[in-house]
Design an enzyme around this catalytic site. Structure first.
Site, PDB file in Angstrom:
ATOM      1  N   GLU A   2       7.126  -0.485  -8.387  1.00 43.52           N
ATOM      2  CA  GLU A   2       7.206  -0.191  -7.065  1.00 43.52           C
ATOM      3  C   GLU A   2       8.434  -0.752  -6.422  1.00 43.52           C
ATOM      4  OE1 GLU A   2       4.286  -0.034  -3.240  1.00 43.52           O
ATOM      5  OE2 GLU A   2       3.643  -0.928  -4.971  1.00 43.52           O
ATOM      6  N   GLU A  56      -0.761   0.335   2.118  1.00 43.62           N
ATOM      7  CA  GLU A  56      -1.115  -1.151   2.372  1.00 43.62           C
ATOM      8  C   GLU A  56      -1.730  -1.705   3.416  1.00 43.62           C
ATOM      9  OE1 GLU A  56      -0.064  -2.906   0.028  1.00 43.62           O
ATOM     10  OE2 GLU A  56       1.129  -1.829  -1.112  1.00 43.62           O
ATOM     11  N   HIS A  93      -6.640  -1.511  -4.209  1.00 40.53           N
ATOM     12  CA  HIS A  93      -5.826  -0.324  -4.402  1.00 40.53           C
ATOM     13  C   HIS A  93      -5.960   0.626  -5.147  1.00 40.53           C
ATOM     14  CE1 HIS A  93      -2.514  -0.863  -1.617  1.00 40.53           C
ATOM     15  NE2 HIS A  93      -2.085  -2.118  -2.295  1.00 40.53           N
ATOM     16  N   GLY A 109       4.004 -10.580  -4.680  1.00 36.04           N
ATOM     17  CA  GLY A 109       2.774 -11.324  -4.964  1.00 36.04           C
ATOM     18  C   GLY A 109       2.159 -10.736  -6.265  1.00 36.04           C
ATOM     19  N   MET A 117       0.936  -6.512  -7.916  1.00 34.72           N
ATOM     20  CA  MET A 117       1.321  -5.267  -8.115  1.00 34.72           C
ATOM     21  C   MET A 117       0.117  -4.617  -8.601  1.00 34.72           C
ATOM     22  SD  MET A 117       3.128  -2.509  -7.572  1.00 34.72           S
ATOM     23  CE  MET A 117       2.570  -0.905  -7.756  1.00 34.72           C
ATOM     24  N   GLU A 118      -0.271  -3.398  -7.942  1.00 35.26           N
ATOM     25  CA  GLU A 118      -1.790  -2.687  -8.287  1.00 35.26           C
ATOM     26  C   GLU A 118      -1.627  -1.662  -9.535  1.00 35.26           C
ATOM     27  OE1 GLU A 118      -0.050  -0.258  -4.736  1.00 35.26           O
ATOM     28  OE2 GLU A 118       0.155  -2.493  -5.440  1.00 35.26           O
ATOM     29  N   ASN A 119      -0.579  -1.888 -10.377  1.00 32.75           N
ATOM     30  CA  ASN A 119      -0.602  -0.847 -11.441  1.00 32.75           C
ATOM     31  C   ASN A 119      -1.902  -0.497 -11.932  1.00 32.75           C
ATOM     32  OD1 ASN A 119       2.562  -1.549 -11.389  1.00 32.75           O
ATOM     33  ND2 ASN A 119       1.562  -3.387 -12.466  1.00 32.75           N
ATOM     34  N   HIS A 170      -7.318  -7.213  -2.899  1.00 35.22           N
ATOM     35  CA  HIS A 170      -6.285  -6.404  -2.335  1.00 35.22           C
ATOM     36  C   HIS A 170      -5.650  -5.678  -3.628  1.00 35.22           C
ATOM     37  CE1 HIS A 170      -2.823  -5.190   0.325  1.00 35.22           C
ATOM     38  NE2 HIS A 170      -2.153  -5.007  -0.666  1.00 35.22           N
ATOM     39  N   GLU A 171      -5.417  -6.095  -4.594  1.00 34.44           N
ATOM     40  CA  GLU A 171      -4.996  -5.187  -5.745  1.00 34.44           C
ATOM     41  C   GLU A 171      -6.096  -4.543  -6.253  1.00 34.44           C
ATOM     42  OE1 GLU A 171      -1.906  -5.091  -5.644  1.00 34.44           O
ATOM     43  OE2 GLU A 171      -1.539  -6.941  -4.358  1.00 34.44           O
TER      44      GLU A 171
END
Length: 875
Positions: free
Chosen positions: A124, A323, A304, A264, A266-268, A300-301
Site C-alpha cells: 500500500e 482509514e 480493517h 506503523g 499494514m492490514e494485508n 486498527h489493523e
C-alpha cells in the site's frame, strides 16, 4: 534543479478500469538479489472499448510475456520505466509474465524487500507494481493463489495471504508453500513474508462457533514479547463482534513483526505486517504508552478486515473511507478498554497537535482530497484523525441506533466491492430518512471551523440565549467555504459547580445535557427553565473538531475545572486557562497573580481522591509547545513559549510541592507489573508528578528523580525518571543516559527511546548533541524507527532548539531530508512538515525556514514525494 514538474492526478478524472482480473496465480522463487516472479492472470475487458492493456510496473526486469499461451515478441508489446502496454488483446484472455526483481537493493521498503535477512512486502498504496506487472489500483479486485519457494535453511517460514493449501520439500534444499485467499482483494493488500521466525500460537472461537487459528511471528527468542499483542487481538475480535456484528472470515489470522517498515502496520488480508515497535512488549522494554499503542494498532489493523479489506476504496481519493472509519473504530475500542474520558482527551490532544496544525498551514487539504502527485503524501492526520472525527459526528447526529443500522446496511450492501464516500453516507441517509447532503462539506473542505458562542442570561424569564456563528478560514485552493453541520453538546452548572437542568429547544422535558446543531453561518438557541445564573459547559466530549471561542469569564472556567461532570470539559478548562497564561507571558504580559491562582486551582483539582489517576495525570500536563505556537501564529516565538511554559511549570511545582510529592509516592507501582488501565494510570500520575517537580530542581528533587530512575522496576518508570532528569539536565542526566545505554544497548526498540529522549532535550547544546548522535555507531539513517526517533524527535518535539535563531536546526533537517530522499522518498517526505509551517513564526525565523524549503526544491533528482510537499509548502 528539476526540469520536469510532476503532474497531479485529479479525482474528477477518475475512470473505471479498462480491464479486470478475476484470478491470479503467482509463482515466486525467492533469492535476495534475483527473485523470479511468474504471474498468470485471468483478464477480461471491462466495458465496450478497444484500448490496449496497460499494466503498472517499476524496476522490473521483464523476461517473458505470453497471451493465451502464445509468447509475444518484442514488437507485440511496449515496456517503459513504469508500465507494460499490450495492444490488440482479446475480450478475455490469460496473460503470463515473468520478471526478475532485486529485493536486497530495494531501500524504498516498498514492494518486496529484505529486512534483517528476511523477505517482506509493503504494497500500500503502490508497491505491488514493484513485484510484477499489474493494474495497481484499488478498484481491481482479484482472487490470489501464491506459490512461494526458497531455501529451507535460510527461510524456514513461507507466509502469504489466506489459507495454506499445500507445502513440501524440493530438491536442492529448497521448500515451497501454496497460499490461497478466497476473497477478492486489491493488490495493495497482497503480502508475503519469508525467513526465520518464532511463532506464538493461540486460537479464537467466533460468535458462530468457528475456530480461528492465531499466529504471531517474531524474531527468534521474542515470542514472549508478543503475548500482550495476542491478548489485544483476541479482545479486538470479540469487540468487533459485539459492537459491529463483524466476524472474522478466514481459518487463520497471522501477524508478522519486521524491523524495517515505513509505516506503523499494514492490514494485508489475513497476514498483517507490523513495525516491531508496535507489536513487541514486556515490562522491561516497553512503556505503558507502548502497550496502549500496541493495543490500538492491533485493533486498527484487525478492524480493517471489514472496513478496508472486505469493503475497500474505489480510488485513493476515498482513502478516508477505510482509514477515518477504522480510526473511529479503534478509538471506540480503546475507549471501552481504557476509559471514555481519558481516551477522548488523548485522542483530541493528538488531533490538535497534528491535524489542527496541518489544517492551518499550506499543507491543508480536505478529508477527501481532490488531487495529488503521490498518494503516499496523503496518509495524513486529516485523512485519519479528522476522518475519524467526521464519523464520530455522524454517530452523534444520528444517535447510536441509527448509526449502527447505517453501518449494518453498509456492510450488507457493499461487501466485496470497492466503493466511495457517497455510497457510505447514502446508507445512513437511507436508514435515518435524513438529508445528509450538507454533511459532505466535512469531506470536501479543508480547514478547522471556528465557532463563536455568546450567551445572555435573563433571570426574570429563566432563559439563556445562545448566539453561535461559524467561520472557516481560506485554505490553499479553497477561498470560499460553506457552512458545515456542527453538533454541540451542552450542559449547565451553577456558580457553585452544581449541575442545572434546563429545557433545550424542541425538548418536552428538562435534562442535564442536550445536543444542538449549528447548520448555518449563524444561529440562535434559547434554553428555558434555567433557575440560576449559569456556567455553560459547551462542546462536551469534544463533540465536533472545531475551535470554540466563547465570551465566558475566567471565573466560569475555574468552576468547570473544579466541578464539570463532563471530564473532557473539566480538562479543557484547565488547558484553556494554562494556554492563556503561557501565551500572555510569551508576549511579555506575564500575569503572576493569575499563574498563582491557576496553580492553586490545579492543586484542588488533583487532590480530588475520586478522580481516576489517569485523568489526574492528564490534568497535570500543560499544553505542548507546538500547539501553543499554532495559537500564537502568525508571529509565534518558540523560545518565548518555551520559557513561559517552563515558568508556569515552576510556579506549579513550588506551589504544589507537598501534593506532588504525595502523588509521586502514593502512586508508585506496587507489586508485579501489569499493563492494565488502572495500573498504567497510577504510573502515569506518579511520573507526571515527578516531571512537574523537576521544574523546580532543588537538590531534594534531583535525588528523588535519580532514585526513581535507579529503582525503576519497569520501562515506564525508567523512562519517567529519565524524562525528569532530562528536564533537570547537567551531570544527573548525562549519567543516567550512560547507565541506560549500557544496560539496553542490545535492545533496538529501547535504544530508539534513548535517541528520542536526547533529541527532545532542550538547551544551547541541543543541536550539537543531535549532530553528535548522527555519528553514533547505533544510528542508522536507513532504519526508519531510528531516523524518526532522532531527526523527527528533534524537529517536531523540540521546538525551542529546532527554531534556534541561527537557522542551524533548519539546515540540519533539510540536509537529512535530502540525504534520505536518495534511498527512501516516503520517509523523507514525512520529515518536511516542521519546515512547512514557516508562516506561523516570526519573520526572521520564517525567512530561514523558507530558504531551506527552496534549497530542497532546487535539489537535483528530487523525488515526487518530497517535491510535492515542499512545493505545496511554498505555494
Amino acid at each position: 534543479m528539476r526540469t520536469d514538474v510532476p503532474q497531479p492526478i485529479h479525482l474528477a478524472d477518475y475512470r473505471p478500469p479498462a480491464f479486470l482480473i478475476d484470478e491470479v496465480e503467482l509463482d515466486v522463487s525467492l533469492e535476495p538479489s534475483a527473485t523470479r516472479v511468474k504471474a498468470r492472470l485471468k483478464v477480461h475487458r471491462h466495458g465496450r472499448h478497444s484500448e490496449p492493456l496497460v499494466l503498472d510496473g517499476v524496476r522490473l526486469k521483464l523476461e517473458r510475456v505470453a497471451v493465451d499461451g502464445q509468447a509475444l515478441g518484442e514488437g507485440r508489446y511496449h515496456v517503459s520505466d513504469d508500465s507494460l502496454t499490450i495492444p490488440g488483446v482479446p475480450e478475455a484472455f490469460t496473460l503470463e509474465t515473468e520478471v526478475v526483481i532485486d529485493p536486497e537493493a530495494n531501500t524504498h521498503l516498498e514492494g518486496l524487500y529484505m529486512s534483517a535477512g528476511r523477505f517482506c512486502t509493503q504494497c500500500e498504496p503502490e508497491g505491488f507494481r514493484k513485484i510484477t506487472y499489474w493494474p495497481d489500483r484499488p478498484d481491481v479486485l482479484s482472487r490470489f493463489t501464491v506459490r512461494m519457494q526458497a531455501s529451507k535453511a535460510a527461510y524456514p517460514r513461507l507466509l502469504a495471504n489466506g489459507n495454506l493449501i499445500a507445502s513440501g520439500d524440493l530438491e536442492g534444499g529448497r521448500h515451497f508453500a501454496v497460499w490461497n485467499d478466497p476473497f477478492p482483494k486489491p493488490s495493495y493488500l497482497f503480502a508475503m513474508v519469508a525467513g526465520e521466525l518464532d511463532v506464538l500460537r493461540d486460537s479464537f472461537v467466533t460468535m458462530t462457533g468457528r475456530k480461528v487459528d492465531l499466529h504471531i511471528y517474531v524474531d527468534p527468542g521474542q515470542a514472549s514479547r508478543a503475548i500482550y499483542a495476542m491478548d489485544a487481538l483476541k479482545r479486538s475480535m470479540r469487540w468487533d463482534e459485539e459492537a459491529f456484528g463483524r466476524e472474522y472470515d478466514l481459518d487463520l489470522f497471522m501477524i508478522v513483526a519486521v524491523r524495517d517498515f515505513n509505516f506503523g502496520a499494514m492490514e494485508n488480508k489475513g497476514l498483517n505486517i507490523f513495525n516491531s515497535s508496535l507489536l513487541l512488549a514486556d515490562a522491561d522494554t516497553a512503556t505503558d504508552a507502548n502497550y496502549e499503542r500496541i493495543e490500538s494498532v492491533i485493533a486498527h489493523e484487525y478492524f480493517h478486515n471489514w472496513t478496508g479489506d472486505r469493503i475497500t476504496c474505489r480510488d485513493w481519493f476515498q482513502l478516508c473511507l477505510k482509514e477515518g472509519l477504522t480510526v473511529f473504530r479503534d478509538q471506540s475500542f480503546s475507549a471501552d478498554q481504557r476509559g471514555q474520558a481519558v481516551q477522548r482527551i488523548k485522542d483530541v490532544r493528538a488531533l490538535r497537535a497534528r491535524q489542527f496544525a496541518e489544517d492551518s498551514g499550506p499543507l491543508a487539504h480536505p478529508v477527501r482530497p481532490t488531487s495529488f502527485v503521490k498518494i503516499d503524501n496523503f496518509y495524513t492526520a486529516t485523512v485519519y484523525e479528522k476522518g475519524a472525527e467526521v464519523i464520530r459526528m455522524l454517530k452523534t447526529l444520528l444517535g447510536p441506533e441509527q448509526f449502527r443500522a447505517g453501518m449494518d446496511l453498509y456492510f450488507e450492501r457493499w461487501d466485496g466491492t470497492a466503493t466511495t464516500v457517497e455510497s457510505f453516507i447514502e446508507c445512513f441517509a437511507e436508514v435515518s430518512a435524513r438529508d445528509l447532503s450538507d454533511f459532505f462539506n466535512w469531506y470536501n473542505q479543508a480547514g478547522t471551523p471556528e465557532v463563536r458562542l455568546e450567551q445572555r442570561y435573563d433571570a426574570a424569564s429563566r432563559t439563556l440565549d445562545l448566539e453561535l456563528s461559524q467561520t472557516i478560514a481560506p485554505t490553499p485552493g479553497q477561498a470560499d467555504k460553506k457552512p458545515v453541520p456542527i453538533p454541540i453538546r451542552i450542559g449547565l452548572l451553577d456558580q457553585d459547580g452544581r449541575a442545572q437542568d434546563f429545557i433545550a429547544p424542541g425538548a418536552d422535558a428538562a435534562s442535564a445535557e442536550a445536543l444542538i446543531t449549528l447548520n448555518e453561518p449563524r444561529a440562535s438557541f434559547r434554553l428555558t427553565g434555567v433557575d440560576k445564573p449559569p456556567v455553560l459547559s459547551a462542546l462536551r466530549g469534544f463533540s465536533a473538531p472545531v475551535k470554540l471561542k466563547t465570551d465566558a469569564r475566567p471565573e466560569d472556567r475555574y468552576v468547570l475545572l473544579a466541578a464539570d461532570p463532563d471530564l473532557f470539559n473539566r480538562w479543557e478548562a484547565g488547558q484553556s486557562l494554562a494556554q492563556e497564561l503561557i501565551l500572555a507571558r510569551a508576549k511579555g504580559q506575564a500575569d503572576a497573580e493569575g499563574e498563582a491562582r491557576f496553580a492553586a486551582a490545579l492543586g484542588r483539582a488533583v487532590a480530588d481522591q475520586s478522580a481516576e489517576p489517569a485523568f489526574t495525570a492528564l490534568l497535570l500536563q500543560l499544553p505542548e509547545e507546538p500547539d501553543l505556537a499554532v495559537e500564537m501564529a502568525p508571529a509565534a516565538d518558540p523560545a518565548a513559549i518555551h520559557a513561559a511554559r517552563d515558568a508556569l511549570r515552576a510556579t506549579i511545582a513550588r506551589a504544589l510541592k507537598a501534593e506532588l510529592e504525595r502523588l509521586h509516592e502514593a502512586q508508585a507501582s506496587p507489586g508485579a507489573f501489569s499493563p492494565d488501565a488502572d495500573s498504567a494510570g497510577r504510573r502515569a500520575l506518579a511520573n507526571s508528578a515527578l516531571e512537574l517537580l523537576a521544574a523546580d530542581p532543588t537538590p531534594e528533587v534531583i535525588q528523588r528523580a535519580q532514585r526513581h530512575f535507579r529503582n525503576a522496576a519497569n520501562m515506564t518508570d525508567a523512562m519517567g525518571g529519565l524524562e525528569a532528569l532530562k528536564l533537570i539536565g547537567g551531570e544527573p542526566f548525562e549519567q543516567a543516559l550512560e547507565d541506560f545505554y549500557a544496560r539496553w544497548r542490545n535492545e533496538p526498540l529501547v535504544v530508539d527511546k534513548w535517541f528520542s529522549v536526547q533529541a527532545r532535550a532542550s538547551g544551547p547544546e541541543a543541536l550539537g548533541r543531535v549532530l553528535g548522535l548522527t555519528a553514533h555507531p547505533a544510528f542508522d539513517q536507513k532504519t526508519p524507527n531510528r531516523l524518526r526517533a532522532l531527526v523527527a524527535g528533534f524537529s517536531q518535539l523540540n521546538p525551542a532548539a529546532f527554531h534556534d535563531p541561527s537557522g542551524a536546526g533548519y539546515r540540519f533537517l533539510a540536509d537529512q531530508i535530502l540525504a534520505v530522499d536518495r534511498f527512501n522518498p516516503n520517509v523523507a517526505a514525512r520529515l518536511i512538515e516542521p519546515l512547512g509551517g514557516f508562516r506561523r513564526f516570526r519573520p526572521e525565523l520564517a525567512d530561514k525556514m523558507k530558504a531551506e524549503l527552496e534549497r530542497i526544491l532546487a535539489a537535483e533528482g528530487l523525488s515526487k514525494n518530497v517535491y510535492e510537499l515542499a512545493s505545496r509548502a511554498l505555494a
